[in-house]
Each structure stands twice: as C-alpha cells, then as structure tokens.
Design a protein around this motif. Structure first.
Motif, mmCIF file in Angstrom:
data_model
loop_
_atom_site.group_PDB
_atom_site.id
_atom_site.type_symbol
_atom_site.label_atom_id
_atom_site.label_comp_id
_atom_site.label_asym_id
_atom_site.label_seq_id
_atom_site.Cartn_x
_atom_site.Cartn_y
_atom_site.Cartn_z
ATOM 1 N N ALA A 15 75.428 -14.842 -72.042
ATOM 2 C CA ALA A 15 74.640 -15.864 -72.580
ATOM 3 C C ALA A 15 75.642 -16.856 -72.664
ATOM 4 N N LYS A 16 76.696 -16.496 -73.298
ATOM 5 C CA LYS A 16 77.592 -17.455 -73.943
ATOM 6 C C LYS A 16 78.080 -18.533 -72.786
ATOM 7 N N MET A 17 78.241 -17.879 -71.718
ATOM 8 C CA MET A 17 78.729 -18.722 -70.455
ATOM 9 C C MET A 17 77.392 -19.270 -69.908
ATOM 10 N N VAL A 18 76.177 -18.484 -69.555
ATOM 11 C CA VAL A 18 75.581 -19.077 -68.863
ATOM 12 C C VAL A 18 74.464 -20.348 -69.498
ATOM 13 N N ILE A 19 74.493 -20.186 -70.985
ATOM 14 C CA ILE A 19 73.705 -20.988 -71.713
ATOM 15 C C ILE A 19 74.810 -22.079 -72.551
ATOM 16 N N GLY A 20 75.787 -21.307 -72.955
ATOM 17 C CA GLY A 20 76.649 -22.274 -73.781
ATOM 18 C C GLY A 20 77.739 -22.947 -73.036
ATOM 19 N N PHE A 21 78.294 -22.598 -71.841
ATOM 20 C CA PHE A 21 79.313 -23.230 -71.211
ATOM 21 C C PHE A 21 78.796 -24.584 -70.893
ATOM 22 N N PRO A 22 77.580 -24.944 -70.460
ATOM 23 C CA PRO A 22 77.546 -26.490 -70.080
ATOM 24 C C PRO A 22 76.920 -26.999 -71.367
ATOM 25 N N LEU A 23 76.697 -26.540 -72.381
ATOM 26 C CA LEU A 23 76.536 -27.328 -73.720
ATOM 27 C C LEU A 23 77.925 -27.635 -74.070
ATOM 28 N N PHE A 24 78.793 -26.659 -73.939
ATOM 29 C CA PHE A 24 80.218 -26.929 -74.362
ATOM 30 C C PHE A 24 80.872 -27.933 -73.947
ATOM 31 N N ILE A 25 80.624 -28.084 -72.115
ATOM 32 C CA ILE A 25 81.262 -29.162 -71.359
ATOM 33 C C ILE A 25 80.604 -30.552 -71.988
ATOM 34 N N SER A 49 74.825 -50.869 -76.997
ATOM 35 C CA SER A 49 75.715 -49.840 -76.612
ATOM 36 C C SER A 49 76.125 -49.897 -75.091
ATOM 37 N N SER A 50 77.361 -49.262 -74.755
ATOM 38 C CA SER A 50 77.745 -49.616 -73.607
ATOM 39 C C SER A 50 77.488 -48.100 -72.819
ATOM 40 N N PRO A 51 76.366 -48.155 -71.752
ATOM 41 C CA PRO A 51 76.197 -46.780 -71.113
ATOM 42 C C PRO A 51 77.111 -46.078 -70.417
ATOM 43 N N THR A 52 77.249 -44.946 -70.292
ATOM 44 C CA THR A 52 78.281 -44.009 -69.538
ATOM 45 C C THR A 52 77.531 -43.026 -68.750
ATOM 46 N N GLY A 53 78.069 -42.633 -67.762
ATOM 47 C CA GLY A 53 77.394 -41.622 -66.816
ATOM 48 C C GLY A 53 77.937 -40.111 -67.058
ATOM 49 N N ALA A 54 78.514 -39.967 -68.182
ATOM 50 C CA ALA A 54 78.902 -38.913 -68.636
ATOM 51 C C ALA A 54 77.895 -37.710 -68.683
ATOM 52 N N LEU A 55 76.625 -38.170 -68.841
ATOM 53 C CA LEU A 55 75.388 -37.202 -69.265
ATOM 54 C C LEU A 55 75.586 -36.212 -67.999
ATOM 55 N N MET A 56 75.873 -36.535 -66.665
ATOM 56 C CA MET A 56 75.911 -35.852 -65.483
ATOM 57 C C MET A 56 76.756 -34.382 -65.588
ATOM 58 N N SER A 57 77.676 -34.585 -66.803
ATOM 59 C CA SER A 57 78.844 -33.385 -66.657
ATOM 60 C C SER A 57 77.746 -32.093 -66.856
ATOM 61 N N ILE A 58 76.700 -32.038 -67.871
ATOM 62 C CA ILE A 58 75.829 -30.828 -68.222
ATOM 63 C C ILE A 58 75.167 -30.489 -67.103
ATOM 64 N N TYR A 59 74.791 -31.623 -66.063
ATOM 65 C CA TYR A 59 73.625 -31.034 -64.870
ATOM 66 C C TYR A 59 74.576 -30.298 -63.940
ATOM 67 N N ILE A 60 75.844 -30.968 -63.788
ATOM 68 C CA ILE A 60 76.802 -30.402 -62.699
ATOM 69 C C ILE A 60 77.164 -29.125 -63.094
ATOM 70 N N ALA A 61 77.575 -28.897 -64.373
ATOM 71 C CA ALA A 61 78.078 -27.476 -64.501
ATOM 72 C C ALA A 61 76.852 -26.622 -64.592
ATOM 73 N N THR A 62 75.836 -26.922 -64.997
ATOM 74 C CA THR A 62 74.454 -26.041 -64.692
ATOM 75 C C THR A 62 74.553 -25.681 -63.241
ATOM 76 N N MET A 63 74.541 -26.682 -62.494
ATOM 77 C CA MET A 63 74.426 -26.366 -61.098
ATOM 78 C C MET A 63 75.396 -25.370 -60.672
ATOM 79 N N ILE A 64 76.727 -25.564 -60.968
ATOM 80 C CA ILE A 64 77.826 -24.702 -60.480
ATOM 81 C C ILE A 64 77.435 -23.186 -61.192
ATOM 82 N N LEU A 65 76.924 -22.962 -62.359
ATOM 83 C CA LEU A 65 76.727 -21.714 -62.952
ATOM 84 C C LEU A 65 75.711 -21.328 -62.169
#
Length: 233
Positions: A15-25, A49-65
């Motif tokens: 679970a540390k990888m499946v759940i925790g890794f995207p959150l860590f990223i 505030s200045s918007p950033t597209g960095a939110l996509m990081s957790i979506y991409i990490a989850t897809m890879i998992l």
C-alpha cells in the motif's frame, strides 16, 4: 464479494507504493513549486496566484501504477489461481477507492492553498478556476473523475502489454496518436476550433470533469475486461 475484497487486499499488500507513491510525488512537486516561486518573482496580491499544471503529476503517477497492476500483479494473481474476473473486479474496487481518497486529499489541499494565499508564495496548484465548484461533495468528484479515467486507461494499457507485448503497446500508442492528429486535422480543416473552445467553456465543470471521465472510464473498464479474458501470465 468477500473474495473480491480479499483479492483487493492482495493488490494493496504494498500500500505504501500503490497509495503512498502518487501522494509522495504530488508533495514533492508541490515543494519544488514553492521553492521555485520563492526564488523567482511572483504576482502581487491584487493579481492573484499564478496557476501551475503540476497537479497532473499525481494523475500521471497513478496511471503508471495501474499499468504495473496488470504487468506485475496480474501474473502473480493468475499463479495463485485467482480468476481474471475476480482480479479485475478487485482492481476496479481499488481504483474507485483510490480515486475518492485522492479526491478528498486534493480538496483539502485546495482549501489549505486558498487559506494560505497560495502557500504564502502565490502558487495555484490546486485552486484552479476551471476545477472549482461550490458543492464540496461535487468538488471531491471533480478531482476524482480524471483519476478514474486514467487509472482504467492504465489497466487497459497494462493488459495490452500482457496480451501482445511491447509491439502491442507501440501499435496502440501510435494508433491513438494518429487518431488525435487526425481529429485535430479535421477540426482545423473544418474550422471547428471556435466550437470546440465553446464546448469546453460552456460545459459545466461536474459534467466535463466527472460525468464524461466516468463514461470513458467505463469504456476502458470494458475493454480491459474483454482483453483480460485472453491475456496470459
């Protein structure tokens, strides 16, 4: 149902990888953005505030998992005499639970970001205008919808690899790229870009980021099921 829950627990043994890794990223990318905004000029309060597209990081990490769910866990499950149907049902249960969990997490981070004026440096990573809805439950679902879509897409990509190997993945990737390029060419040729822009601008956020992703996720889930029936370990 008990058997499916048991299989889901097997998938969550790490679970540390499946759940925790995207959150860590996600938290790593958030910290990196804060450091960058500290080092560079950021907007004055009246500019927002200045918007950033960095939110996509957790979506991409989850897809890879979830690609790895099919390329690594699926052969292991077959070796334990777990049926394909049970494994896929359990994978779907994990995906839905994970999407809702992350939806709640992102909603909380959005509230913190708003309260701290962009983490004190004016960065907008979660509080993005096109993601905002007034209903807190729907806010969670708006964040969760893309997780469902990309996770089921990842499951399908993983089972394509199991069924046809790297050649199958390359053919799938090139076919999707050709489809997107062809669609863009058609839209440009017919001068439909204003209509496309109006569609995205006029469609309510819950429909665009939850209803449509859920429909597409169901398509990928069905594709995964039918492809899995012929996949081997």
């Amino acid at each position: 149902m008990n058997r499916i829950i048991h299989v889901a627990r097997i998938q969550l043994v790490n679970a540390k990888m499946v759940i925790g890794f995207p959150l860590f990223i996600l938290l790593f990318v958030l910290a990196a953005n804060i450091v960058l905004f500290l080092a560079a000029p950021f907007p004055e309060p009246e500019q927002g505030s200045s918007p950033t597209g960095a939110l996509m990081s957790i979506y991409i990490a989850t897809m890879i998992l979830h690609v790895q769910t099919m390329t690594q866990m699926f052969p292991y499950a077959l070796g334990m005499s777990i049926t394909r149907r049970d494994f896929l049902a359990a994978a779907g249960l994990v995906v839905v639970g994970q999407a809702l969990l992350y939806g709640v997490a992102l909603s909380v981070l959005r509230l913190i970001e708003t309260a701290t004026n962009g983490w004190g440096v004016g960065v907008a990573m979660f509080d993005l205008p096109f993601l905002e809805v007034s209903n807190p439950v729907m806010q969670v679902l708006v964040y969760a919808g893309p997780f469902l879509l990309l996770s089921f897409a990842g499951l399908w990509a993983g089972v394509v690899y199991q069924r046809w190997g790297q050649l199958g993945v390359w053919i799938l990737s090139l076919s999707l790229a050709a489809l997107l390029i062809g669609a863009a060419a058609l839209v440009g040729w017919r001068n439909w870009w204003p209509e496309v822009g109006s569609f995205f601008a006029d469609t309510p956020t819950p429909v665009l980021l939850f209803v449509y992703p859920v429909v597409l996720a169901a398509v990928f889930a069905g594709s995964t099921y039918f492809t899995t029936r012929r996949a081997t370990a």
